[in-house]
Motif scaffolding. Structure first.
Motif, mmCIF file in Angstrom:
data_model
loop_
_atom_site.group_PDB
_atom_site.id
_atom_site.type_symbol
_atom_site.label_atom_id
_atom_site.label_comp_id
_atom_site.label_asym_id
_atom_site.label_seq_id
_atom_site.Cartn_x
_atom_site.Cartn_y
_atom_site.Cartn_z
ATOM 1 N N THR A 46 -30.062 90.125 75.664
ATOM 2 C CA THR A 46 -29.434 88.937 75.076
ATOM 3 C C THR A 46 -29.029 89.220 73.624
ATOM 4 N N PRO A 47 -27.879 88.662 73.210
ATOM 5 C CA PRO A 47 -27.476 88.776 71.802
ATOM 6 C C PRO A 47 -28.255 87.764 70.968
ATOM 7 N N PRO A 48 -28.170 87.811 69.648
ATOM 8 C CA PRO A 48 -28.870 86.816 68.823
ATOM 9 C C PRO A 48 -28.369 85.416 69.194
ATOM 10 N N ILE A 73 -26.391 76.037 65.650
ATOM 11 C CA ILE A 73 -25.244 76.835 65.179
ATOM 12 C C ILE A 73 -24.256 76.955 66.345
ATOM 13 N N GLU A 74 -22.999 76.773 66.066
ATOM 14 C CA GLU A 74 -21.950 76.942 67.077
ATOM 15 C C GLU A 74 -21.958 78.403 67.568
ATOM 16 N N TRP A 80 -23.549 84.347 75.262
ATOM 17 C CA TRP A 80 -23.150 83.671 74.025
ATOM 18 C C TRP A 80 -24.218 83.904 72.955
ATOM 19 N N GLY A 81 -23.746 83.950 71.704
ATOM 20 C CA GLY A 81 -24.694 84.130 70.615
ATOM 21 C C GLY A 81 -24.136 83.567 69.322
ATOM 22 N N VAL A 82 -24.921 83.665 68.264
ATOM 23 C CA VAL A 82 -24.465 83.129 66.972
ATOM 24 C C VAL A 82 -23.388 84.065 66.407
ATOM 25 N N PRO A 83 -22.441 83.532 65.622
ATOM 26 C CA PRO A 83 -21.411 84.398 65.041
ATOM 27 C C PRO A 83 -22.030 85.437 64.111
ATOM 28 N N GLU A 84 -21.327 86.528 63.930
ATOM 29 C CA GLU A 84 -21.868 87.637 63.144
ATOM 30 C C GLU A 84 -22.362 87.177 61.764
ATOM 31 N N SER A 85 -21.643 86.215 61.179
ATOM 32 C CA SER A 85 -22.020 85.754 59.829
ATOM 33 C C SER A 85 -23.383 85.064 59.829
#
Ligand SMILES: O=C(O)CCC(=O)C(=O)O
Length: 276
Positions: free
Chosen positions: A129-131, A173-174, A192-197
């Motif tokens: 899973t991604p963050p 967080i979107e 799906w995961g949080v945007p890189e920022s």
């Protein structure tokens, strides 16, 4: 995937395991509590044995339990097979687990029918899973707690889950799609995961976790899989589910198991398809 920039050990809160207020304080502050030796080890070992027998049947493990496949071949774990044989309800309904869940939720508990049985092979990226925040994937409520427990010993090389302490304090967080992170459960689906920022640079994971240990975390806590980089053929096997107050509204994953979810992805991903 690159390793997290900074990976420290989880803070062990076992000394507070019987103290609901202290547990809650740590949970509210850090976004997680890590407790050792909370589930009956014989029962966890029984579940692990069931997963081993299934992985042998699938040809992933040899009869002696060693890895029977090489990292560069295309074999993958048949998740449906694994989901069918691991009788995790026995664990979640065990009085020791129920008492702990009641303490952390401060009242009667509903355990999600969906539990993910994850087997992560060395060198494989499928299913990592991604963050992300679980609240993004799980509707409709955000008053649940994620429960993650290993069926076999893990360390930073076998992988597992890493959490970003205190990241829950930012709230929801979107999320965005991670085309590099394909689901092992819903084949062909991108995770799906949080945007890189918003990806944290400080992560914590169990340096060593054993059957019976448990990590409980907040639905907004950013967390991710750690890859299995072990060189001695160990497979990471773990369970994750969610618990919520008994009286709260129950969404699809609270009331359907993973096999049902696998066959009705449109119900699980209803929200995401509306927003994508
Ligand atoms: O066990 C893992 O690899 C990841 C767990 C996870 O991301 C989750 O429970 O949401």
């Amino acid at each position: 995937m690159e390793m997290p920039e900074q990976l420290t050990d989880l803070v062990d809160s076992t000394e507070f395991a019987d103290d609901a207020n202290a547990l809650r304080d740590v949970y509210d502050e850090q976004g997680y509590v890590f407790l050792r030796d909370q589930f009956p080890v014989e029962l966890v070992n029984e579940l692990r044995e069931a997963s081993t027998v299934e992985l042998i049947r699938q040809g992933i493990l040899a009869a002696d339990g060693s890895l029977a496949i090489t990292a560069d071949c295309t074999n993958r774990v048949d998740n449906e097979g694994l989901q069918r044989v691991v009788q995790y309800e026995k664990l979640w309904n065990h009085p020791q687990a129920q008492e702990l869940f009641k303490r952390v939720l401060d009242g009667p508990v509903w355990v999600f029918r969906q539990t993910l049985v994850r087997a992560t092979l060395p060198g494989r990226s499928l299913g990592l899973t991604p963050p992300h925040q679980c609240a993004w994937n799980i509707e409709p409520n955000d008053d649940f707690i994620v429960v993650w427990t290993p069926l076999a010993p893990t360390d930073h090389t076998v992988g597992g889950v890493a959490v970003a302490p205190k990241s829950h304090q930012q709230g929801p967080i979107e999320h965005v799609q991670y085309p590099t992170h394909l689901s092992a459960q819903h084949l062909g689906s991108v995770q799906w995961g949080v945007p890189e920022s918003s990806v944290p640079d400080h992560w914590a994971a169990g340096e060593r976790m054993y059957p019976g240990d448990v990590l409980l975390f907040h639905p907004y806590l950013i967390h991710r899989s750690l890859p299995n980089v072990s060189l001695d053929g160990q497979v990471r096997v773990s369970l994750d589910t969610r618990i919520q107050p008994f009286e709260s509204e129950r969404g699809y994953l609270a009331t359907h198991n993973q096999l049902e979810a696998l066959h009705h992805p449109e119900k699980v991903f209803e929200f995401q398809t509306q927003t994508s």
